[in-house]
Each structure stands twice: as C-alpha cells, then as structure tokens.
Design an enzyme around this catalytic site. Structure first.
Site, mmCIF file in Angstrom:
data_model
loop_
_atom_site.group_PDB
_atom_site.id
_atom_site.type_symbol
_atom_site.label_atom_id
_atom_site.label_comp_id
_atom_site.label_asym_id
_atom_site.label_seq_id
_atom_site.Cartn_x
_atom_site.Cartn_y
_atom_site.Cartn_z
ATOM 1 N N LEU A 9 -11.513 -2.351 -2.850
ATOM 2 C CA LEU A 9 -10.525 -3.413 -2.666
ATOM 3 C C LEU A 9 -9.874 -3.272 -1.292
ATOM 4 C CD1 LEU A 9 -8.760 -3.518 -6.159
ATOM 5 C CD2 LEU A 9 -10.946 -4.523 -5.425
ATOM 6 N N ALA A 11 -8.353 -6.393 0.357
ATOM 7 C CA ALA A 11 -7.931 -7.757 0.700
ATOM 8 C C ALA A 11 -6.493 -7.822 1.185
ATOM 9 C CB ALA A 11 -8.120 -8.676 -0.506
ATOM 10 N N ARG A 16 3.236 -3.532 6.184
ATOM 11 C CA ARG A 16 4.043 -2.472 6.793
ATOM 12 C C ARG A 16 3.381 -1.813 8.009
ATOM 13 N NH1 ARG A 16 5.567 1.279 1.951
ATOM 14 N NH2 ARG A 16 4.013 0.054 0.831
ATOM 15 N N LYS A 23 -5.352 -3.617 7.619
ATOM 16 C CA LYS A 23 -4.941 -2.224 7.394
ATOM 17 C C LYS A 23 -6.120 -1.259 7.313
ATOM 18 C CE LYS A 23 -3.206 -0.732 3.347
ATOM 19 N NZ LYS A 23 -2.190 -0.443 2.296
ATOM 20 N N GLY A 78 -3.743 -10.226 -7.297
ATOM 21 C CA GLY A 78 -3.693 -8.980 -8.051
ATOM 22 C C GLY A 78 -5.017 -8.227 -8.044
ATOM 23 N N ASP A 103 -7.728 1.962 1.459
ATOM 24 C CA ASP A 103 -6.677 2.593 2.265
ATOM 25 C C ASP A 103 -6.404 4.049 1.868
ATOM 26 O OD1 ASP A 103 -5.472 2.231 -0.176
ATOM 27 O OD2 ASP A 103 -3.734 1.134 0.582
ATOM 28 N N LYS A 351 -23.314 9.939 37.099
ATOM 29 C CA LYS A 351 -23.480 8.731 36.292
ATOM 30 C C LYS A 351 -24.952 8.321 36.239
ATOM 31 C CE LYS A 351 -24.005 4.713 37.478
ATOM 32 N NZ LYS A 351 -24.076 3.356 38.049
ATOM 33 N N TYR A 366 -20.602 12.737 44.405
ATOM 34 C CA TYR A 366 -20.844 11.614 43.498
ATOM 35 C C TYR A 366 -22.351 11.417 43.389
ATOM 36 C CZ TYR A 366 -21.605 7.064 41.565
ATOM 37 O OH TYR A 366 -22.082 6.061 40.757
HETATM 38 C C1 UD1 Z 1 -1.961 -0.231 -8.053
HETATM 39 C C2 UD1 Z 1 -2.047 -0.052 -9.563
HETATM 40 C C3 UD1 Z 1 -1.121 1.094 -10.006
HETATM 41 C C4 UD1 Z 1 -1.503 2.356 -9.265
HETATM 42 C C5 UD1 Z 1 -1.481 2.120 -7.748
HETATM 43 C C6 UD1 Z 1 -2.033 3.324 -7.031
HETATM 44 C C7 UD1 Z 1 -2.469 -2.306 -10.400
HETATM 45 C C8 UD1 Z 1 -1.905 -3.472 -11.091
HETATM 46 N N1 UD1 Z 1 -1.663 -1.287 -10.201
HETATM 47 O O1 UD1 Z 1 -0.637 -0.642 -7.778
HETATM 48 O O2 UD1 Z 1 -1.232 1.297 -11.397
HETATM 49 O O3 UD1 Z 1 -0.587 3.397 -9.617
HETATM 50 O O4 UD1 Z 1 -2.307 0.995 -7.406
HETATM 51 O O5 UD1 Z 1 -1.885 3.157 -5.664
HETATM 52 O O6 UD1 Z 1 -3.626 -2.296 -10.060
HETATM 53 N N2 UD1 Z 1 -5.594 -5.620 -3.511
HETATM 54 C C9 UD1 Z 1 -6.465 -6.647 -3.282
HETATM 55 N N3 UD1 Z 1 -6.195 -7.861 -3.790
HETATM 56 C C10 UD1 Z 1 -5.082 -8.113 -4.509
HETATM 57 C C11 UD1 Z 1 -4.182 -7.049 -4.732
HETATM 58 C C12 UD1 Z 1 -4.463 -5.818 -4.232
HETATM 59 O O7 UD1 Z 1 -7.500 -6.467 -2.640
HETATM 60 O O8 UD1 Z 1 -4.900 -9.269 -4.942
HETATM 61 C C13 UD1 Z 1 -5.902 -4.297 -2.959
HETATM 62 C C14 UD1 Z 1 -4.887 -3.853 -1.923
HETATM 63 O O9 UD1 Z 1 -5.301 -4.225 -0.621
HETATM 64 C C15 UD1 Z 1 -4.861 -2.366 -2.115
HETATM 65 C C16 UD1 Z 1 -5.217 -2.164 -3.584
HETATM 66 O O10 UD1 Z 1 -5.827 -3.367 -3.991
HETATM 67 O O11 UD1 Z 1 -5.847 -1.713 -1.339
HETATM 68 C C17 UD1 Z 1 -4.038 -1.806 -4.431
HETATM 69 O O12 UD1 Z 1 -3.119 -2.876 -4.409
HETATM 70 P P1 UD1 Z 1 -1.557 -2.657 -4.411
HETATM 71 O O13 UD1 Z 1 -0.888 -3.961 -4.362
HETATM 72 O O14 UD1 Z 1 -1.208 -1.650 -3.399
HETATM 73 O O15 UD1 Z 1 -1.358 -2.042 -5.877
HETATM 74 P P2 UD1 Z 1 -0.117 -1.266 -6.384
HETATM 75 O O16 UD1 Z 1 0.950 -2.232 -6.698
HETATM 76 O O17 UD1 Z 1 0.217 -0.168 -5.462
#
Ligand code: UD1
Ligand code: CA
Length: 454
Positions: A9, A11, A16, A23, A78, A103, A351, A366
């Site tokens: 994942l 996206a 920050r 990122k 999500g 990440d 070079k 050179y």
């Molecule tokens: C998520 C978990 C949480 C866990 C935590 C660990 C869920 C609902 N929660 O929370 O239980 O403890 O990770 O770090 O999964 N991303 C997408 N598309 C989206 C949303 C997120 O690609 O629509 C990617 C983000 O870029 C990121 C990763 O998914 O790399 C996690 O997303 P993030 O929003 O950071 O999840 P948390 O709220 O931290």
C-alpha cells in the site's frame, strides 16, 4: 511452499513529509523506502509485487519501473479499499497475499519469511504481524479471546477505554489467503470513526465465519515502524546505516569509525578491507579484499579490485583493478578504467579513459578521452586537450611512453610506444614509436642583458 504475492500500500500522500515527492520515494540508506520494502518481500519469496498507488502514482511508476505492477487507488478511502483495488490484478489467484505498507524501510526479509512460513504452516486464512511497543497509542489493538484466539482488530479511534489498555498492536503487516480475503473485503463497510474501509475488519469477518486467524509477534518492533516525517526518516537512516556497517564488520571489514562511515545497502566489500573515517560508498559499488578506503572519500557505482588504496578522493562509475593507488585529491569520472598497479595522485582528474597496467599519473594532470598503454609515465601537469569547443577527441599514448612535465597533448593525437615527449611541449602531431617529440620554442640566452638595461 505455497505461492506468495506481495501487495504494497502506497497511495497515501504523506502530508507530514511536506514534499512534492510521494512519501514512499523518499530515500533512506541510499534507496527509496518502497525499494527497501520490495526487497524484503522478495527475500520472503514473493514472486510478484503489486503496488497500490495514488498520490504521485506516475512518479512511483517511473522510479520503480518494471520491478512491480501498479494499481491505482484514485481516492484514499481506507486500507481495506486500497486492498480492493488489487483484486482485478489477482483474479483467479489462490495463493498467499503478503500485505505491506510502502513506508516501513526497516522491515527485514527475515521477519517476513517467518511470518509467511507461520501463516502457511498453520493453514490460517489470515495471519497478522503484531508487536507490543512501550506506547501503543495510535495503533490498532489486537483483540483475543480467553484462549488467545484472535477475534479481530480495533482501531484507536474506535476503541473503548478497556480496549485502549491492550498492549498488543497491529503492525499493519499481514498474510492472507487470496480467496477468503477477497470474500471478506466484499463485506466491508465504513461504519466507523474515520468513515473508512478498514482492512483490519477483515480479521473479525473471517474469525466470525469460523475461519482460522493467526498472529505472529515481531521480535523487533523497530522493524515495523512507518516513516511519516523527515525526523523519522533521519532516524531510520541512522538505523539502516548501522545495520549495514554491522553486517560488513561481521563479514570481515574493518570500519574504523562507524559514526562517520556511510555505506549503502547495495554495496559489497571483501574481507580485510579497512574503511577510514568520512567515507561514503554508494549505489552499485563493489570493493575487493585488502583495500584501504578513505579517509574523506566518496565512491559511487564503481568496481574496485583487491588491495586498492583510495584516499581523499572521489570516484564514480569507474573500474579500478587490483593494487591501484588513488589519491590524495583525485577525481575519477565516469567510464575511467585503471588497470592493475596504476598510480593516480595529487590533484589529477581522469575522465572516460583507459590506463594500462602499472602506468603512473602522479601529479596535477587532466586525462580525458585517452587510451594510455601500460608502463607509461605521465609527467606532472600533463593535459590532454580533448575539446575543440564542438567535439571531444581521443588521445592515444603507447606502452612505456614517457611524457615530460607540463605537456599538452592536443587531440586527436597519438604518442608512440616507447617515445619521449620533451617537457613543456605542445604536441599537435602524432609522435612515432621510439621518437622524441619536442614541441616548444628553443631557449636563447642574451648575454649581458641585465648590465645593459641599467
Ligand atoms: C493502520 C491500521 C492499524 C495499524 C497501523 C500500523 C487500518 C484501518 N489500520 O492504521 O490497525 O496499527 O496501520 O501502522 O488499516 N493507505 C492507502 N490507501 C488508503 C489508506 C491508506 O494506500 O486509502 C496506505 C497508506 O499510504 C499507508 C498505509 O496504507 O502506507 C497505512 O495507512 P494509514 O492511514 O497510515 O493507517 P493507520 O491509520 O496508521
Ligand atoms: Ca500509519
């Protein structure tokens, strides 16, 4: 072992980071965070990698190229929704899905191997990688029944005060069997505090349907840390660097001062090589045995043989054979090849040139676009005049030639084998083998000139 596909994942925007770069493309330990995660997945046996991209998806695709497949999540609804985007790419697939985030650059292949092995041996539909950090705030918490069976995950924002007391957290890393995963994803809703499709809800859906849900606790929580800011990026940088140096020291490399030595994960170094302080080794660099590198040196994308000494110098995209001495204050530019025993020192730039066995370029030269034979002596201050303002031309110097100090070799030109060039010459015509080339005005002395001037 069953087939494994990695879904990463990536996206999210990473607000920050305050950056135009997505990122996951920020570099740490000489590579993008996403590359680190991809390498760990590969080491765990993933044969395919699907990256879910959103913000800056084009940049991610350009940077990573054919090493991964890409699916677009146009709107970040999500983690569950992100996973759903990979479903068409996995149509008909019945193996294991290793779900990762782009990440977490500190994650190791070893940890993922253990997760995949535990998952596949248990026959579970889903296995989550968990941890028990000192502070669980912000993470999803692992819900278990009295017998320890995993019931599901509750997000911090949806947790009751009692659930917030749970110390075991979701690292966001899982293994799923593809068929039950996609069946469960179809049942996700966004009735929660964040109005998002939570991937975490898949675990409760599977558990309630009587499917087996497992958990594996990670040995080192640090490995699973997600990087969200530049401060965290710098912390990860330090950890990755240290890890690489420990690996090198364990394999027989002396690192005199780990705090001031920077080696990319991609670099390999042979036994009994010594790295002096303030040394940077980058990219696709390989260094042989018994070398002395540094202090104050930078080597990028170069191949060094054994017993090379390189100090106070910068080399990039070069090949340096066994027993070569470089430095101090040398710049070796791309496409330079130094054969065995060559010596390059004191303010010399090379070079796009080949230098033959045992030749010496000791001072203030050179050498650009040149083919220099073996046993050649290039006198102090020799310059290849390789550029006429429009084109670059080559200079050829034959074996054992002796080029006197402060000579200009105006290319295209060739200096024959065994020939001599008189010091201070500007050579514009080819010099035959064994000849003396003199290209300077004859000296005349005017007797009594000083006395007459009075
Ligand atoms: C998520 C978990 C949480 C866990 C935590 C660990 C869920 C609902 N929660 O929370 O239980 O403890 O990770 O770090 O999964 N991303 C997408 N598309 C989206 C949303 C997120 O690609 O629509 C990617 C983000 O870029 C990121 C990763 O998914 O790399 C996690 O997303 P993030 O929003 O950071 O999840 P948390 O709220 O931290
Ligand atoms: Ca997160």
């Amino acid at each position: 072992m069953q087939e494994t596909v990695a879904v990463i994942l990536a996206a999210g925007k990473g607000t920050r980071m305050k950056s135009a770069l997505p990122k996951v493309l920020h570099a740490v330990g000489g590579q993008s965070m996403l590359r680190h995660v991809m390498t760990a997945a590969e080491q765990a046996g993933a044969k395919r990698t699907i990256v879910v991209v959103g913000f800056g998806g084009d940049q991610v695709q350009t940077e990573i190229g054919a090493a991964a497949e890409y699916v677009l999540q146009a709107e970040q609804l999500g983690t569950g929704h992100a996973m759903m985007q990979a479903q068409p790419a996995l149509a008909g697939y019945t193996g294991t899905v290793l779900l990762l985030c782009g990440d977490t650059p500190l994650l190791t292949g070893n940890t993922l191997q253990q997760l995949v092995a535990a998952h596949q041996q248990s026959g579970a539909a889903a296995t989550v990688l968990t941890a028990t950090p000192a502070d669980a705030t912000g993470y999803g918490r692992i819900l278990r029944d009295k017998s320890g069976q995993v019931l599901g995950i509750v997000e911090q924002k949806d947790a009751t005060p009692e659930q917030k007391q749970i110390g075991e957290i979701n690292t966001g890393i899982y293994c799923f069997e593809a068929a039950p995963l996609f069946a469960a994803l179809a049942g996700l809703t966004c009735n929660n505090a964040q109005q998002e499709y939570y991937l975490t809800d898949v675990l409760a859906i599977l558990a309630q349907a009587g499917q087996r849900v497992g958990a594996v606790e990670v040995a080192d929580f640090q490995e699973t840390l997600g990087i969200n800011s530049r401060v965290q990026l710098a912390e990860a940088e330090k950890i990755l660097r240290q890890r690489k140096l420990l690996e090198l020291m364990d394999s027989g490399v002396t690192v005199m001062d780990p705090a001031s030595t920077f080696v990319d994960a991609s670099v390999s170094i042979g036994e009994d090589t010594v790295l002096y302080p303030f040394t940077w080794l980058e990219g696709e660099t390989t260094i042989g045995r018994n070398c002395r590198i540094g202090p104050n040196s930078r080597i990028a994308d170069s191949q060094l043989g054994d017993a090379v000494t390189l100090h106070f110098s910068y080399a990039h995209e070069c090949k340096i054979a066994d027993g070569v001495t470089v430095g101090p204050y040398v710049h070796l530019r791309p496409d330079s090849e130094l054969a065995t025993g060559v010596k390059v020192g004191n303010f010399v730039e090379v070079k796009n040139s080949r230098v033959g066995v045992g030749s010496k370029l000791p001072h203030l030269s050179y050498i650009g676009d040149a083919d220099i034979g073996s046993g050649v002596n290039i006198g102090c201050g020799t310059i290849t005049v390789n550029y006429d303002g429009k084109k670059k031309h080559r200079t050829v110097v034959g074996d054992t030639a002796f080029v006197g100090c402060n000579s200009n070799l105006v290319a295209p030109v060739s200096v024959g084998a065994g020939s001599y060039i008189a010091a201070g010459s500007t050579i514009t015509k080819d010099v035959p083998d064994g000849a003396l080339g003199v290209g300077r005005a004859r000296q005349s002395n005017i007797a009594g000139w000083v006395e007459k001037k009075k």
